[in-house]
Write a protein that holds these residues in place. Sequence first.
Motif, mmCIF file in Angstrom:
data_model
loop_
_atom_site.group_PDB
_atom_site.id
_atom_site.type_symbol
_atom_site.label_atom_id
_atom_site.label_comp_id
_atom_site.label_asym_id
_atom_site.label_seq_id
_atom_site.Cartn_x
_atom_site.Cartn_y
_atom_site.Cartn_z
ATOM 1 N N ASP A 182 -1.565 -4.235 4.249
ATOM 2 C CA ASP A 182 -2.224 -5.098 3.270
ATOM 3 C C ASP A 182 -3.731 -5.166 3.484
ATOM 4 O OD1 ASP A 182 -2.239 -7.315 1.198
ATOM 5 O OD2 ASP A 182 -3.051 -8.377 2.923
ATOM 6 N N VAL A 183 -4.161 -5.375 4.717
ATOM 7 C CA VAL A 183 -5.589 -5.515 4.994
ATOM 8 C C VAL A 183 -6.244 -4.144 4.978
ATOM 9 C CG1 VAL A 183 -7.315 -6.275 6.665
ATOM 10 C CG2 VAL A 183 -5.211 -7.598 6.347
ATOM 11 N N SER A 184 -7.280 -4.012 4.161
ATOM 12 C CA SER A 184 -7.941 -2.714 4.044
ATOM 13 C C SER A 184 -9.336 -2.910 3.482
ATOM 14 C CB SER A 184 -7.132 -1.789 3.120
ATOM 15 O OG SER A 184 -7.719 -0.521 3.046
ATOM 16 N N ARG A 185 -10.235 -1.993 3.826
ATOM 17 C CA ARG A 185 -11.606 -2.041 3.325
ATOM 18 C C ARG A 185 -12.033 -0.633 2.932
ATOM 19 N NH1 ARG A 185 -11.047 -5.739 7.400
ATOM 20 N NH2 ARG A 185 -10.956 -4.003 8.830
ATOM 21 N N SER A 186 -12.935 -0.563 1.976
ATOM 22 C CA SER A 186 -13.393 0.739 1.499
ATOM 23 C C SER A 186 -14.187 1.487 2.561
ATOM 24 C CB SER A 186 -14.252 0.563 0.237
ATOM 25 O OG SER A 186 -15.392 -0.226 0.512
ATOM 26 N N ARG A 187 -14.630 0.769 3.610
ATOM 27 C CA ARG A 187 -15.411 1.407 4.669
ATOM 28 C C ARG A 187 -14.566 1.714 5.902
ATOM 29 N NH1 ARG A 187 -20.446 3.421 3.124
ATOM 30 N NH2 ARG A 187 -21.017 2.276 1.241
ATOM 31 N N ASP A 188 -13.264 1.500 5.807
ATOM 32 C CA ASP A 188 -12.386 1.894 6.906
ATOM 33 C C ASP A 188 -12.208 3.410 6.894
ATOM 34 O OD1 ASP A 188 -12.095 -0.718 7.607
ATOM 35 O OD2 ASP A 188 -10.127 -0.977 6.675
ATOM 36 N N GLU A 189 -11.647 3.938 8.010
ATOM 37 C CA GLU A 189 -11.417 5.380 8.059
ATOM 38 C C GLU A 189 -10.526 5.811 6.901
ATOM 39 O OE1 GLU A 189 -9.845 8.910 11.069
ATOM 40 O OE2 GLU A 189 -9.670 6.808 11.664
ATOM 41 N N ARG A 190 -9.460 5.088 6.646
ATOM 42 C CA ARG A 190 -8.618 5.330 5.479
ATOM 43 C C ARG A 190 -8.336 3.988 4.804
ATOM 44 N NH1 ARG A 190 -6.755 10.822 5.437
ATOM 45 N NH2 ARG A 190 -5.924 10.330 3.371
ATOM 46 N N THR A 191 -8.373 3.991 3.494
ATOM 47 C CA THR A 191 -8.153 2.759 2.746
ATOM 48 C C THR A 191 -6.668 2.468 2.592
ATOM 49 O OG1 THR A 191 -10.207 3.092 1.529
ATOM 50 C CG2 THR A 191 -8.628 1.581 0.563
ATOM 51 N N ILE A 192 -5.886 3.490 2.274
ATOM 52 C CA ILE A 192 -4.444 3.316 2.131
ATOM 53 C C ILE A 192 -3.756 3.786 3.402
ATOM 54 C CG2 ILE A 192 -2.383 3.976 0.840
ATOM 55 C CD1 ILE A 192 -4.214 2.176 -0.710
ATOM 56 N N ILE A 193 -3.019 2.880 4.020
ATOM 57 C CA ILE A 193 -2.224 3.180 5.209
ATOM 58 C C ILE A 193 -0.758 3.007 4.814
ATOM 59 C CG2 ILE A 193 -1.700 2.548 7.585
ATOM 60 C CD1 ILE A 193 -4.512 3.624 7.264
ATOM 61 N N ALA A 194 -0.046 4.127 4.627
ATOM 62 C CA ALA A 194 1.357 4.074 4.185
ATOM 63 C C ALA A 194 2.249 4.820 5.163
ATOM 64 C CB ALA A 194 1.493 4.674 2.786
ATOM 65 N N THR A 195 3.459 4.334 5.307
ATOM 66 C CA THR A 195 4.452 5.011 6.140
ATOM 67 C C THR A 195 5.836 4.690 5.608
ATOM 68 O OG1 THR A 195 5.120 5.432 8.431
ATOM 69 C CG2 THR A 195 4.810 3.138 7.796
ATOM 70 N N VAL A 196 6.807 5.548 5.927
ATOM 71 C CA VAL A 196 8.202 5.220 5.663
ATOM 72 C C VAL A 196 8.713 4.448 6.865
ATOM 73 C CG1 VAL A 196 10.516 6.108 5.233
ATOM 74 C CG2 VAL A 196 8.536 7.235 4.191
ATOM 75 N N LEU A 197 9.269 3.280 6.607
ATOM 76 C CA LEU A 197 9.697 2.373 7.670
ATOM 77 C C LEU A 197 11.132 2.660 8.096
ATOM 78 C CD1 LEU A 197 8.292 -0.811 5.958
ATOM 79 C CD2 LEU A 197 7.426 0.121 8.114
ATOM 80 N N PRO A 198 11.453 2.424 9.357
ATOM 81 C CA PRO A 198 12.848 2.554 9.806
ATOM 82 C C PRO A 198 13.729 1.524 9.103
ATOM 83 C CG PRO A 198 11.332 2.387 11.667
ATOM 84 C CD PRO A 198 10.552 2.031 10.449
ATOM 85 N N LYS A 199 15.011 1.751 9.146
ATOM 86 C CA LYS A 199 15.952 0.762 8.632
ATOM 87 C C LYS A 199 15.935 -0.496 9.508
ATOM 88 C CE LYS A 199 19.406 3.743 6.398
ATOM 89 N NZ LYS A 199 20.848 4.082 6.371
ATOM 90 N N ASP A 200 16.418 -1.584 8.945
ATOM 91 C CA ASP A 200 16.685 -2.859 9.629
ATOM 92 C C ASP A 200 15.448 -3.708 9.893
ATOM 93 O OD1 ASP A 200 19.429 -2.389 9.664
ATOM 94 O OD2 ASP A 200 19.313 -1.311 11.572
ATOM 95 N N VAL A 201 14.277 -3.102 10.122
ATOM 96 C CA VAL A 201 13.112 -3.919 10.454
ATOM 97 C C VAL A 201 12.714 -4.770 9.252
ATOM 98 C CG1 VAL A 201 12.273 -2.205 12.092
ATOM 99 C CG2 VAL A 201 11.366 -2.220 9.763
ATOM 100 N N ILE A 202 12.198 -5.962 9.529
ATOM 101 C CA ILE A 202 11.657 -6.852 8.506
ATOM 102 C C ILE A 202 10.134 -6.821 8.629
ATOM 103 C CG2 ILE A 202 11.485 -9.272 7.777
ATOM 104 C CD1 ILE A 202 14.102 -7.991 7.012
ATOM 105 N N CYS A 203 9.446 -6.962 7.499
ATOM 106 C CA CYS A 203 7.978 -6.874 7.501
ATOM 107 C C CYS A 203 7.338 -8.223 7.206
ATOM 108 C CB CYS A 203 7.509 -5.865 6.456
ATOM 109 S SG CYS A 203 7.991 -4.175 6.810
#
Length: 768
Positions: free
Chosen positions: A570-591
């Motif tokens: 959720d937290v992101s800035r246009s001056r970060d190394e990457r703006t979108i940080i996405a991954t496929v999450l394992p099963k069972d974990v809650i976010c």
Amino acid sequence: MQCIEYFQRLEAEGQGWELESRTREEIEEIESGKGSSSLYAKRTAILNNLYGVDIDEGAVEICKLRLWLSMVADIEDEPSEVEPLPNIDFNVRRGNSLIGQLDTDIESNEDGDSDLDSWEVKTRFEDVKEAIKKHKKAETSVEAQEWRKEAEDRIEGHRDKFDKILRREFQDAGFDDITIEEIREWSPFHWPLEFADVFEKGGFDVFIGNPPWDMLYANRDDFFIRNDEQFRTYPSEEKDGVMEDLLSSPEVAWEWEDYKESMETQADFFTQGDVYKLQSPVVGGRTMPTKNELSALFLERVFRLSRDGVKVSLLLPGTIFGGVMGKDLRMHLLDHTDVENLIGFENKGIFEAIDDRYRFAILTFEYGGKTSALRGIFNQRDMDIVYRIEDEAVNIPRDVLVSYSPEGGIFPSITSQIEVSVLEKVVEQPSLGEDLEETWTVDMLTKEFVESTDKDRLLTSPEEADYPVYGGKNIHQFQYDNTHTGALDGPQYWSRGMYDPPNSAQYRVREKKFNRGNLKRAIYDAFGGSETSKSQVQFVDELLEEHRGHGLEEEDVLLDCTEYRIGIRDVSRSRDERTIIATVLPKDVICLHTINTFKPFAIEPEEEHLTESPLRSPYVRRFTDQELFVATGLLNSIAFDFLMRTKVETHIVKRELLESQLPRLTDGDDWFHYIAERAARLNCYGEEFKEMRERLGGIEAAVEDQERRELQAEIDAAAFHAYGLERRDVKFVLDDFHRVENPKLMDEMYFDLVLEKYDLLDQKGPLP
């Protein structure tokens, strides 16, 4: 340029300068050497062409003083040439310019009678115009003072009729019992009355302004400075104490309550009335609540005061152009004005008293017509751009503006023409939230678990816990733990399974999903519940009772975490190394709320499903296994990051993400298998993804750093091709991409590698 030539040019350009023959004679005398032409020109301009309004009486007096001092500054050898300037009392006026009448044509009341009788527009307030004219032409201060009083008396004589009309506007907004006396406490400014001589000629030719950047609310700084001149300078904690002491006085306490009520009434008038129509836009089917930002109200006021050909230049906060609340204002700007220039600034050393993260803009337009291309430039840090704008402005076509943010109508923060060219190609792709047939869809982003309200379900140790609860700091691109980087934090929280409801984050998530009623609503809609008079609960429970013997239960809700799903930090800035940080999450974990997740299931109930207990068949996967990873690869690509960097400030806004364009690749499309396979190999490491590796045909996870670097560069290169970008476009994006001091991945060698991979794919195509 000679003075008479200057006035002639202004008249020819229709700038609203009107000179009488006597004035021309005086100018000619001045130019023949009998006077100071610059002083006379300035005096004439001030008296006949400069007008202003401010609610602060002190600001009005300072403005008058500065106008006089501007004349004094022109005196060189003959200080006696300048006279006192008492005659601008009707040029610079005090009043609340957001409340009051604007129109010269007054509508009839319910009885068909005009509140201002039947005077023609050009003959209204003749007595006022006569008194103002004599005031301005007065040759002595005594005479000027006499005509000033006479003009004020005549204005006051007409004010009551305008106030009655204004009272009806407040009544239409729901304030039935409001009195004219209460309205007058807000100093309403009736433009045709206060500037009768200007409105007789059709109104103003030019508007220049710097409206307040605040929101309308009860501000203690504005109020308590009346009782303590130093109040604004105190630290916050000291203000609390001073405020408490001041409120110990019953009179001050009463005035404070009255002030708060007054501010609330004004805010409700702007929100609930019909005077301001561009403050609550509809975005994504929802009406956005107005925040009563004064700058937005002033911009709409200027629209109302303008007519075709009027020039406007305003200094406005960046939210007008990049915030959802400004959507209708922006669309009005595009549809009813010709925008000449829009210069966006970052406050880096420009206004010292304002946070350096603040953004603002200078907007210049001519009212009337339509903007076919927006001329502008953004992210500027030097005010000198104002003098170079004709050479450096970028043309952004209207269709790019509309496609860039179809729901929010946000303007892109563009800095070069080639950036426009790249954006034109990017926005040709479908938006992420667009519902397309025969491909994967994204219904919405969701936040699963809010730490502040449900923290009692969380454990701070994995001991006696069953699964981790992830936060934004626990993930990176194609990574769900710290296996491949030393910079990710481990989980801060853990939790227990469904068997222990009071200590289970999963159980709490299911409770909330059941209460929101998505499954219930889907069944209700699918089987014609809306055609009955029954509530959703009654209809669904009776339907299930008939088919399986009992109504809807919490166990019927299928948790998203039972399937692999995409998570985005959720937290992101246009001056970060990457703006979108996405991954496929394992099963069972809650976010936690610091990760947004894509819902992995659509709910599509059919009649044969209704006998199940618990219900499972209605839940249909939105992504195939390969689609899940092609989506993750595209989300993490530099190409998509280029687009999102023009929108993101500090957080990923769901609406902005879902209206952003992403190639919706599926089986059979070029680059689909190429990107999906590489994203899967990057993401499917560890025991948590053993099942997924098998589902994908026994793929081998990439675990070596160099191999992972190569695969990610290939995904970035392929995404550029999927967007249809040419080499020139790709090189621009890579060269323009923000560099951080200590990159995890994005060093110069990586950028070179991406371009190399792009060239290779350009030659060979989307090979396995």
